[in-house]
Design a protein around this motif. Structure first.
Motif, mmCIF file in Angstrom:
data_model
loop_
_atom_site.group_PDB
_atom_site.id
_atom_site.type_symbol
_atom_site.label_atom_id
_atom_site.label_comp_id
_atom_site.label_asym_id
_atom_site.label_seq_id
_atom_site.Cartn_x
_atom_site.Cartn_y
_atom_site.Cartn_z
ATOM 1 N N LYS A 66 31.581 22.710 -67.545
ATOM 2 C CA LYS A 66 31.267 22.285 -68.289
ATOM 3 C C LYS A 66 30.842 20.584 -67.870
ATOM 4 N N TYR A 67 31.394 19.959 -67.242
ATOM 5 C CA TYR A 67 31.362 18.715 -66.141
ATOM 6 C C TYR A 67 30.147 19.302 -65.457
ATOM 7 N N PHE A 68 30.106 20.814 -64.592
ATOM 8 C CA PHE A 68 28.889 20.863 -63.409
ATOM 9 C C PHE A 68 27.597 20.453 -64.429
ATOM 10 N N ILE A 69 27.223 21.354 -65.261
ATOM 11 C CA ILE A 69 26.482 20.940 -66.195
ATOM 12 C C ILE A 69 25.597 19.517 -66.891
ATOM 13 N N VAL A 81 21.892 28.176 -66.993
ATOM 14 C CA VAL A 81 23.492 28.785 -67.695
ATOM 15 C C VAL A 81 22.822 30.354 -67.688
ATOM 16 N N ALA A 82 24.237 30.810 -67.348
ATOM 17 C CA ALA A 82 24.687 32.080 -67.069
ATOM 18 C C ALA A 82 25.512 32.986 -67.182
ATOM 19 N N SER A 83 25.915 34.162 -69.075
ATOM 20 C CA SER A 83 27.089 34.493 -68.861
ATOM 21 C C SER A 83 26.888 35.754 -69.988
ATOM 22 N N GLN A 84 27.566 36.490 -69.675
ATOM 23 C CA GLN A 84 27.689 37.510 -70.172
ATOM 24 C C GLN A 84 28.894 37.266 -71.777
ATOM 25 N N ASP A 155 16.005 20.073 -69.079
ATOM 26 C CA ASP A 155 15.338 21.131 -68.646
ATOM 27 C C ASP A 155 16.870 21.924 -68.167
ATOM 28 N N ILE A 156 17.118 22.648 -69.263
ATOM 29 C CA ILE A 156 17.847 23.635 -69.567
ATOM 30 C C ILE A 156 17.231 25.182 -69.361
ATOM 31 N N LYS A 157 17.759 26.381 -68.877
ATOM 32 C CA LYS A 157 16.926 27.517 -69.416
ATOM 33 C C LYS A 157 18.641 28.625 -69.025
ATOM 34 N N GLU A 158 18.506 29.992 -70.658
ATOM 35 C CA GLU A 158 19.570 30.285 -70.653
ATOM 36 C C GLU A 158 19.174 31.963 -69.961
ATOM 37 N N TRP A 159 20.690 32.336 -70.034
ATOM 38 C CA TRP A 159 20.216 33.427 -69.647
ATOM 39 C C TRP A 159 21.280 34.399 -69.789
ATOM 40 N N ARG A 205 20.334 23.606 -60.737
ATOM 41 C CA ARG A 205 21.739 24.721 -60.905
ATOM 42 C C ARG A 205 22.468 25.215 -61.633
ATOM 43 N N ILE A 206 22.859 26.406 -60.786
ATOM 44 C CA ILE A 206 23.065 27.583 -61.385
ATOM 45 C C ILE A 206 24.208 27.994 -61.692
ATOM 46 N N ALA A 207 24.088 28.154 -63.341
ATOM 47 C CA ALA A 207 25.894 27.358 -63.507
ATOM 48 C C ALA A 207 26.282 29.501 -64.376
ATOM 49 N N ILE A 208 27.212 30.304 -63.411
ATOM 50 C CA ILE A 208 27.619 31.513 -63.777
ATOM 51 C C ILE A 208 29.055 31.524 -63.955
#
Length: 366
Positions: A66-69, A81-84, A155-159, A205-208
């Motif tokens: 969360k700090y990174f995002i 931001v990506a998460s399963q 500018d946030i993209k979700e996966w 920034r790619i946060a997985i």
């Protein structure tokens, strides 16, 4: 020599939220935790992969994610931001609010005025490398959520894919292929390649979150590990030629490490740290760790643009989660005043009951 230095400085692009490294002029971005930036060499190099090996219950690794995002949103950098395991929108809604620069400067001044032990006076709390006129790294308040207006402008993209259908010849689990395709498309559409010349350069920034967890499994363990390593290899190739940085958390406690998959993950990354939580372990009741919540191990540091990776200045690192902030410190032994008092009493008893107890001590007796 001065003209050569000026020419090299002019080659470094001025991008919001970045700074050049004082060691190799590598462009860096902040993790969102200034103390962590200092521990890993100033920040995260552009084009690198930062792997966080999660703690047992995935509490503290998620906080660092969360700090990174949040740092990307505050510095106007696009975020993917990506998460399963959880919905990315939930992670974004729980982002901490940034602390005003005036407040953070006041805290830094108060920290410098504090009286600390003489052996720690020469230690730097954060990295002091030059950042120019822009701010590098911010402080955040975990008790406050980031404003809704700020999130809407970001500018946030979700996966997050629940039901994926189809097959591919590269991965057995279609989720890896779909996420890799999403990252590749985002890099292409945003012109993040080093060969592109956009009007305004930005860092993606790619946060997985929790890559390789139970929801990423295949029918066989070997296939699951193969897909994970293949994904990291492809992602690393994409980031090497792009203005982007990837932060990945992975639950190593759930892996069957008979094929040393954890070591292979670290090999595929550029920077790798491991979090060990004290929750549920014997260290939780150890007086030495009473002020902390876990240990932080630096397993690998970046070697980009250098002949060899730097050695961490400190290895005995700990972290603690306070109500308002996440702190990384150097482990040091607290002073034991009670033991000192007891030792003086024991010395007195020994001197009174020894062979010299019947005679009067002279000035030369110890």
């Amino acid at each position: 020599m001065a003209s050569e230095t000026t020419r090299l400085k002019n080659k470094i692009p001025l991008i919001a939220g970045t700074k050049p490294s004082v060691k190799n002029s590598q462009l860096l971005i902040s993790t969102g935790i200034p103390s962590l930036d200092h521990m890993i060499g100033g920040g995260l190099p552009i084009g690198s992969i930062f792997v966080i090996e999660e703690d047992k219950y995935d509490l503290y690794a998620k906080v660092m994610l969360k700090y990174f995002i949040a740092e990307g949103i505050v510095t106007s950098q696009p975020v993917l931001v990506a998460s399963q395991d959880i919905q990315p929108s939930r992670l974004i809604s729980e982002l901490p609010a940034v602390v005003n620069d005036s407040d953070s400067q006041a805290k830094a001044i108060n920290l410098e005025q504090m009286e600390i032990a003489w052996r720690y006076q020469n230690m730097r709390v954060v990295d002091s490398s030059p950042t120019g006129s822009q701010v590098f790294g911010h402080f955040y308040d975990l008790t406050k959520s980031m404003q809704h207006e700020v999130l809407e402008q970001a500018d946030i993209k979700e996966w997050h894919q629940d039901d994926l259908e189809g097959q591919n010849s590269m991965f057995e689990n279609i989720a890896y292929a779909d996420l890799l395709h999403t990252i590749q498309k985002t890099l292409h559409d945003g012109k993040y390649s080093v060969n592109e010349t956009p009007e305004k350069r930005k860092i993606l920034r790619i946060a997985i979150h929790s890559l390789g967890s139970r929801l990423w499994l295949c029918n066989r363990i070997n296939s699951s590990h193969r897909d994970l390593l293949k994904f990291l290899y492809c992602l690393r190739a994409l980031l090497r030629n792009s203005y982007a940085v990837g932060l990945i958390t992975t639950p190593i406690n759930t892996f069957n490490n008979t094929d040393v998959v954890v070591e292979k993950i670290e090999h595929m990354s550029d920077i790798a740290i491991r979090l060990e939580s004290f929750a549920g372990s014997a260290k939780e009741t150890n007086p030495l760790f009473k002020d902390y919540h876990g240990l932080l191990y630096i397993n690998k540091l970046s070697a980009l643009n250098t002949l060899a990776p730097q050695c961490p200045q400190f290895r005995d690192l700990v972290f603690k989660l306070r109500r308002k902030k996440f702190i990384i410190e150097i482990l040091h032994l607290p002073p034991e005043f009670a033991d000192t008092t007891q030792r003086e009493q024991d010395d007195t008893i020994i001197s009174d009951t020894g062979c010299m107890s019947g005679s009067r001590k002279s000035a030369l007796d110890f």
